[in-house]
Scaffold this motif. Sequence first.
Motif, mmCIF file in Angstrom:
data_model
loop_
_atom_site.group_PDB
_atom_site.id
_atom_site.type_symbol
_atom_site.label_atom_id
_atom_site.label_comp_id
_atom_site.label_asym_id
_atom_site.label_seq_id
_atom_site.Cartn_x
_atom_site.Cartn_y
_atom_site.Cartn_z
ATOM 1 N N ARG A 155 0.826 -1.208 0.000
ATOM 2 C CA ARG A 155 0.000 0.000 0.000
ATOM 3 C C ARG A 155 0.861 1.259 0.000
ATOM 4 N NH1 ARG A 155 -3.379 0.627 5.050
ATOM 5 N NH2 ARG A 155 -4.210 -1.349 4.332
ATOM 6 N N HIS A 156 1.932 1.253 0.771
ATOM 7 C CA HIS A 156 2.767 2.444 0.903
ATOM 8 C C HIS A 156 4.046 2.371 0.077
ATOM 9 C CE1 HIS A 156 0.101 4.022 3.930
ATOM 10 N NE2 HIS A 156 0.130 2.859 4.526
ATOM 11 N N ASP A 157 4.150 1.324 -0.741
ATOM 12 C CA ASP A 157 5.301 1.154 -1.629
ATOM 13 C C ASP A 157 6.615 1.238 -0.842
ATOM 14 O OD1 ASP A 157 6.477 0.660 -4.098
ATOM 15 O OD2 ASP A 157 6.693 2.790 -4.555
ATOM 16 N N LEU A 158 6.698 0.449 0.235
ATOM 17 C CA LEU A 158 7.888 0.459 1.086
ATOM 18 C C LEU A 158 8.878 -0.607 0.636
ATOM 19 C CD1 LEU A 158 6.142 0.714 4.571
ATOM 20 C CD2 LEU A 158 7.210 2.550 3.279
ATOM 21 N N THR A 159 10.152 -0.299 0.789
ATOM 22 C CA THR A 159 11.203 -1.269 0.515
ATOM 23 C C THR A 159 11.743 -1.766 1.850
ATOM 24 O OG1 THR A 159 12.956 0.376 0.546
ATOM 25 C CG2 THR A 159 11.879 -0.003 -1.574
ATOM 26 N N VAL A 160 12.626 -2.753 1.807
ATOM 27 C CA VAL A 160 13.247 -3.245 3.034
ATOM 28 C C VAL A 160 14.006 -2.106 3.710
ATOM 29 C CG1 VAL A 160 14.972 -4.829 3.975
ATOM 30 C CG2 VAL A 160 13.402 -5.618 2.222
ATOM 31 N N ASP A 216 13.289 1.062 3.641
ATOM 32 C CA ASP A 216 12.331 1.949 4.307
ATOM 33 C C ASP A 216 11.909 1.389 5.653
ATOM 34 O OD1 ASP A 216 12.322 3.682 2.106
ATOM 35 O OD2 ASP A 216 10.709 2.551 1.130
ATOM 36 N N VAL A 217 11.640 0.085 5.678
ATOM 37 C CA VAL A 217 11.198 -0.555 6.913
ATOM 38 C C VAL A 217 12.307 -0.526 7.956
ATOM 39 C CG1 VAL A 217 10.391 -2.714 7.934
ATOM 40 C CG2 VAL A 217 9.527 -2.011 5.710
ATOM 41 N N VAL A 218 13.526 -0.862 7.538
ATOM 42 C CA VAL A 218 14.660 -0.889 8.455
ATOM 43 C C VAL A 218 14.982 0.518 8.958
ATOM 44 C CG1 VAL A 218 17.127 -1.414 8.633
ATOM 45 C CG2 VAL A 218 15.593 -3.014 7.505
ATOM 46 N N ALA A 219 14.718 1.533 8.141
ATOM 47 C CA ALA A 219 15.007 2.914 8.523
ATOM 48 C C ALA A 219 14.170 3.373 9.713
ATOM 49 C CB ALA A 219 14.782 3.843 7.339
ATOM 50 N N PHE A 220 13.054 2.701 9.993
ATOM 51 C CA PHE A 220 12.229 3.066 11.148
ATOM 52 C C PHE A 220 12.917 2.722 12.465
ATOM 53 C CE2 PHE A 220 8.538 2.938 8.213
ATOM 54 C CZ PHE A 220 8.117 4.231 8.428
ATOM 55 N N PHE A 221 13.859 1.806 12.431
ATOM 56 C CA PHE A 221 14.556 1.372 13.639
ATOM 57 C C PHE A 221 15.842 2.172 13.821
ATOM 58 C CE2 PHE A 221 12.258 -2.355 12.034
ATOM 59 C CZ PHE A 221 11.481 -2.642 13.136
ATOM 60 N N PRO A 222 16.357 2.209 15.050
ATOM 61 C CA PRO A 222 17.695 2.790 15.231
ATOM 62 C C PRO A 222 18.708 1.987 14.404
ATOM 63 C CG PRO A 222 16.626 2.516 17.351
ATOM 64 C CD PRO A 222 15.744 1.852 16.326
ATOM 65 N N GLU A 223 19.796 2.624 14.039
ATOM 66 C CA GLU A 223 20.760 2.018 13.119
ATOM 67 C C GLU A 223 21.241 0.647 13.573
ATOM 68 O OE1 GLU A 223 25.086 3.080 11.127
ATOM 69 O OE2 GLU A 223 23.959 4.633 12.152
ATOM 70 N N GLU A 224 21.574 0.505 14.862
ATOM 71 C CA GLU A 224 22.096 -0.773 15.363
ATOM 72 C C GLU A 224 21.038 -1.877 15.241
ATOM 73 O OE1 GLU A 224 21.971 1.992 17.411
ATOM 74 O OE2 GLU A 224 23.997 2.673 16.965
ATOM 75 N N GLU A 225 19.784 -1.546 15.570
ATOM 76 C CA GLU A 225 18.725 -2.546 15.477
ATOM 77 C C GLU A 225 18.451 -2.925 14.033
ATOM 78 O OE1 GLU A 225 15.153 -1.638 17.637
ATOM 79 O OE2 GLU A 225 16.298 -0.805 19.305
ATOM 80 N N GLY A 226 18.513 -1.948 13.133
ATOM 81 C CA GLY A 226 18.300 -2.221 11.718
ATOM 82 C C GLY A 226 19.358 -3.147 11.165
ATOM 83 N N ILE A 227 20.607 -2.908 11.548
ATOM 84 C CA ILE A 227 21.706 -3.761 11.090
ATOM 85 C C ILE A 227 21.550 -5.168 11.666
ATOM 86 C CG2 ILE A 227 24.200 -4.148 11.261
ATOM 87 C CD1 ILE A 227 24.481 -1.060 11.118
ATOM 88 N N ALA A 228 21.203 -5.262 12.933
ATOM 89 C CA ALA A 228 21.005 -6.577 13.564
ATOM 90 C C ALA A 228 19.860 -7.325 12.880
ATOM 91 C CB ALA A 228 20.721 -6.414 15.050
ATOM 92 N N TYR A 229 18.802 -6.610 12.540
ATOM 93 C CA TYR A 229 17.657 -7.234 11.862
ATOM 94 C C TYR A 229 18.071 -7.778 10.498
ATOM 95 C CZ TYR A 229 13.177 -7.676 9.488
ATOM 96 O OH TYR A 229 12.111 -8.145 8.770
ATOM 97 N N LEU A 230 18.819 -6.989 9.742
ATOM 98 C CA LEU A 230 19.278 -7.449 8.433
ATOM 99 C C LEU A 230 20.202 -8.660 8.562
ATOM 100 C CD1 LEU A 230 19.922 -4.082 6.578
ATOM 101 C CD2 LEU A 230 18.095 -5.733 6.169
#
Length: 99
Positions: A54-59, A61-75
Amino acid sequence: MSTQKYDFRQFQEELAKLERKVEKQQPAKPLGKKAAAAQRLAMAREEFLVLRKRHDLTVGDVVAFFPEEEGIAYLQQLIAAAQAKPRRMRKIAEVPNAG
């Protein structure tokens, strides 16, 4: 991403709406732990994919919602899960008695 600015508060409101929807949907017959977990995962995945489309989000975009360390850990978790191979059970060969 679309030309509109996507607001994090809007994202949170949509998630809250989805959570209320899930809470209203109580199964008639209680499921086992594994079945309930699989059902929750399937519903969460489906709802996430709808929001993402619906919002045309990429991975990113989704990871950008988290703090940098959490986004990297998630990836890193996603990469590890994609590379992990399921464990195989050892096959025990029966040896016929000689003699």
